[in-house]
Design an enzyme around this catalytic site. Structure first.
Site, PDB file in Angstrom:
ATOM      1  N   HIS A 240       0.806  -1.229   0.000  1.00 57.25           N
ATOM      2  CA  HIS A 240       0.000   0.000   0.000  1.00 57.25           C
ATOM      3  C   HIS A 240       0.842   1.284   0.000  1.00 57.25           C
ATOM      4  O   HIS A 240       0.745   2.126  -0.890  1.00 57.25           O
ATOM      5  CB  HIS A 240      -0.889   0.042   1.249  1.00 57.25           C
ATOM      6  CG  HIS A 240      -1.666  -1.202   1.510  1.00 57.25           C
ATOM      7  ND1 HIS A 240      -2.821  -1.505   0.852  1.00 57.25           N
ATOM      8  CD2 HIS A 240      -1.454  -2.224   2.374  1.00 57.25           C
ATOM      9  CE1 HIS A 240      -3.306  -2.650   1.296  1.00 57.25           C
ATOM     10  NE2 HIS A 240      -2.493  -3.105   2.223  1.00 57.25           N
TER      11      HIS A 240
HETATM   12  C1  BDR Z   1      -2.469   0.343   5.709  1.00 57.61           C
HETATM   13  O1  BDR Z   1      -2.526  -0.357   6.938  1.00 57.61           O
HETATM   14  C2  BDR Z   1      -1.238  -0.748   7.339  1.00 57.61           C
HETATM   15  O2  BDR Z   1      -1.251  -2.038   7.855  1.00 57.61           O
HETATM   16  C3  BDR Z   1      -0.351  -0.592   6.131  1.00 57.61           C
HETATM   17  O3  BDR Z   1       0.960  -0.260   6.526  1.00 57.61           O
HETATM   18  C4  BDR Z   1      -1.003   0.517   5.355  1.00 57.61           C
HETATM   19  O4  BDR Z   1      -0.545   1.774   5.788  1.00 57.61           O
HETATM   20  C5  BDR Z   1      -3.275  -0.415   4.687  1.00 57.61           C
HETATM   21  O5  BDR Z   1      -4.609  -0.485   5.068  1.00 57.61           O
END
Ligand code: BDR
Ligand code: CA
Length: 311
Positions: A240
């Site tokens: 992400h």
């Molecule tokens: C987000 O949640 C976290 O676990 C990841 O690092 C990212 O920022 C994705 O939903």
């Protein structure tokens, strides 16, 4: 170069985002501020320090931030990122120590000290630090050049509840404060990040590099037992946070819509949901660029080329 401060909860994908920024001469990482999210803040702070040491950038200060969300109990994501928050990274304990000043105080100080429009905030975790700074010092809002945040979900549905994405769910009140701040805002929700999963073919270039950085990244995001592979049967894990940095570097790879985004902070079933007025069915003013598509293969080849610079 464009000055950025990275606010983060490393986090396997946070780690890759930080490395991408450090590898990119178009960006000057002025500081890292940490927050509780994937794991508690003491650990995300340690992880940020360890990453800076790995990249040979112990000159960049780390400011420890909020240990808990504004109004809700903490929620973490060890089930995705492991107990360390960076499962697979196996970095040595850092010698680098975080600053004594806390993240929100630093954000206020630096935004007041620097020329208006100098600093871009790259937000990779719950938005607690940013909201705290904006609440204590509303005068900083017009001084922020841009906020680029990973958060939210509409088309994809949520990844921590059926309706909410993790970062906005953990601190929905903070997210709503940021939505309302009037700062130029770009959001990278699950709608785009799920289009850029780390498939074997997209990681092939990284596998050829065989540098300490590439091997570490592959142990985290290319692992056989990656959460998304096991749970969803995907071909690869999610990546992400690096898309925020990717959007700053290569906006032409992305597609988005300027629209109004608000965060639900009351309804139990929809807590933290990003309510996106994609079709302008309200008269609420657009407050964000909602990114919903990317050219993933190009993104991965550019990411690979950048990480190769950290050899
Ligand atoms: C987000 O949640 C976290 O676990 C990841 O690092 C990212 O920022 C994705 O939903
Ligand atoms: Ca994160």
């Amino acid at each position: 170069p464009r000055s950025i401060i990275i606010d983060t909860d490393p986090g396997q994908d946070d780690a890759v985002a930080i490395l991408l920024a450090l590898a990119s001469s178009e960006l000057k990482v002025e500081a890292i501020t940490t927050v509780a999210g994937n794991v508690p803040v003491a650990q995300t702070t340690k992880n940020a320090c360890a990453l800076l040491e790995l990249a040979g950038r112990a000159d960049i200060p780390v400011f420890p931030g909020a240990a808990r969300p504004l109004h809700r109990p903490p929620v973490s994501a060890e089930h995705v990122h492991g107990q360390s928050g960076m499962e697979g990274a196996n970095l040595p304990a850092p010698k680098l120590r975080a600053q004594a000043m806390d993240a929100a105080t630093h954000l206020v100080d630096v935004l007041r000290a620097r020329a208006a429009g100098d600093i871009t905030l790259v937000c990779l975790g719950p938005l607690t630090n940013i909201a705290t700074a904006l609440t204590h010092a509303p005068d900083i809002a017009p001084r922020i050049r841009h906020i680029v945040a990973m958060g939210g979900a509409q088309r994809e549905g949520g990844n921590i509840t059926p309706t909410a994405e993790f970062n906005f769910y953990v601190d929905p009140h903070a997210a709503q404060i940021v939505m309302e701040a009037g700062v130029p805002l770009t959001l990278l929700p699950l709608d785009v990040t799920h289009r850029a999963i780390a498939t074997p073919s997209r990681l092939a270039g990284l596998r050829d590099l065989k540098t300490p950085v590439s091997e570490m990244v592959l142990r985290m995001i290319g692992a056989e037992d990656r959460f998304e592979k096991l749970k969803y049967g995907w071909e690869g894990g999610a990546l992400h946070d690096p898309l925020t940095v990717g959007w700053l570097l290569w906006p032409e790879l992305f597609h988005g819509v300027a629209c109004n985004v608000e965060i639900e902070v009351d309804a139990p079933l929809c807590m933290g949901q990003s309510v996106v007025d994609l079709w302008k069915v309200t008269d609420r003013t657009p407050n964000a660029l909602w990114i919903n598509d990317v050219e993933p293969d190009v993104f991965y080849s550019l990411l690979t080329e950048r990480l190769a610079r950290l050899a």
